[in-house]
Design an enzyme around this catalytic site. Structure first.
Site, PDB file in Angstrom:
ATOM      1  N   CYS A  79       0.843  -1.200   0.000  1.00 26.38           N
ATOM      2  CA  CYS A  79       0.000   0.000   0.000  1.00 26.38           C
ATOM      3  C   CYS A  79       0.880   1.252   0.000  1.00 26.38           C
ATOM      4  CB  CYS A  79      -0.987  -0.028   1.165  1.00 26.38           C
ATOM      5  SG  CYS A  79      -2.327   1.182   0.997  1.00 26.38           S
ATOM      6  N   HIS A 188      -3.720  -4.774  -0.391  1.00 29.85           N
ATOM      7  CA  HIS A 188      -3.270  -5.381   0.868  1.00 29.85           C
ATOM      8  C   HIS A 188      -3.318  -6.905   0.757  1.00 29.85           C
ATOM      9  CE1 HIS A 188      -3.157  -1.821   3.552  1.00 29.85           C
ATOM     10  NE2 HIS A 188      -4.034  -1.339   2.687  1.00 29.85           N
ATOM     11  N   GLU A 190      -2.412  -9.023   2.927  1.00 28.03           N
ATOM     12  CA  GLU A 190      -2.820  -9.565   4.230  1.00 28.03           C
ATOM     13  C   GLU A 190      -4.334  -9.495   4.451  1.00 28.03           C
ATOM     14  OE1 GLU A 190      -2.464  -5.192   5.097  1.00 28.03           O
ATOM     15  OE2 GLU A 190      -1.507  -6.634   3.765  1.00 28.03           O
TER      16      GLU A 190
END
EC number: 4.3.2.10
Length: 207
Positions: A79, A188, A190
């Site tokens: 990001c 992202h 994650e």
């Protein structure tokens, strides 16, 4: 060992948990010296570009980051961590970045539309990847996979050959880059469920 840089700006624990879910050891560190001993380094980021670059400078991280990249260690930006690798950003004025990847960070244009509806900024939610190059991050990841974005600015590299994937949100923009040992994503991993976790595992396997 994977070192996740803690410079006061970033979703650190969720990134660390993502690596743990795929069986990879990752530590969160606010000590710049730890980066030099790590096998791989992750630069996450949430917030304003100017604040993040200032915190990196004040925390003594800039020189170690540039050193580990030059040494060829696998390096992942997430990001804002992608945006910080670029030459400069226009967020809240012009601010210099790490200049690892020549190019600029630009705001999405006003009045973008898709299917006749005005698009909101920030771009927030799931969107498809159009994979342009076989980046190590995308091993086993299908073209068209959905990943999770939250951002109001996007990167525009001077050299389009570093673009690993794009996404369309009113405009086509760079969603991921790859150059040598450096991979970075605007989205992202994650927060991108199985596909994102696969990317974290791929990064942990980078030589």
């Amino acid at each position: 060992m994977i070192a996740i840089i803690d410079y006061g700006m970033g979703n650190l624990r969720s990134v660390q948990k993502g690596f743990e879910k795929v069986g990879c050891e990752a530590i969160v560190t606010s000590d710049p010296k730890v980066l030099l001993d790590a096998e791989r380094v992750v630069l996450p980021g949430v917030g304003a570009f100017r604040d993040c670059i200032r915190n990196l400078e004040e925390g003594g991280f800039v020189e170690p980051i540039l050193k580990v990249i030059k040494e060829g260690k696998p390096f992942l930006g997430i990001c804002l961590g992608l945006q910080l690798l670029f030459t400069e950003s226009e967020e809240f004025g012009i601010h210099k970045g790490l200049d690892v990847i020549p190019g600029k960070v630009l705001r999405f244009p006003e009045g973008m539309e898709q299917a006749g509806e005005e698009l909101k900024v920030p771009h927030m939610g799931w969107n498809q990847l159009d994979i342009k190059r076989p980046s190590p991050l995308f091993n086993g990841v299908d073209n068209g996979s959905n990943v999770y974005f939250v951002h109001s600015y996007y990167v525009k590299p001077n050299d389009e050959s570093v673009v690993a994937a794009t996404t369309n949100y009113g405009i086509d923009f760079c969603a991921a880059i790859w150059r040598d040992n450096v991979v970075a994503a605007q989205f992202h991993p994650e927060k991108s469920q199985d596909k994102g976790l696969a990317m974290l595992k791929n990064f942990a396997a980078m030589k």
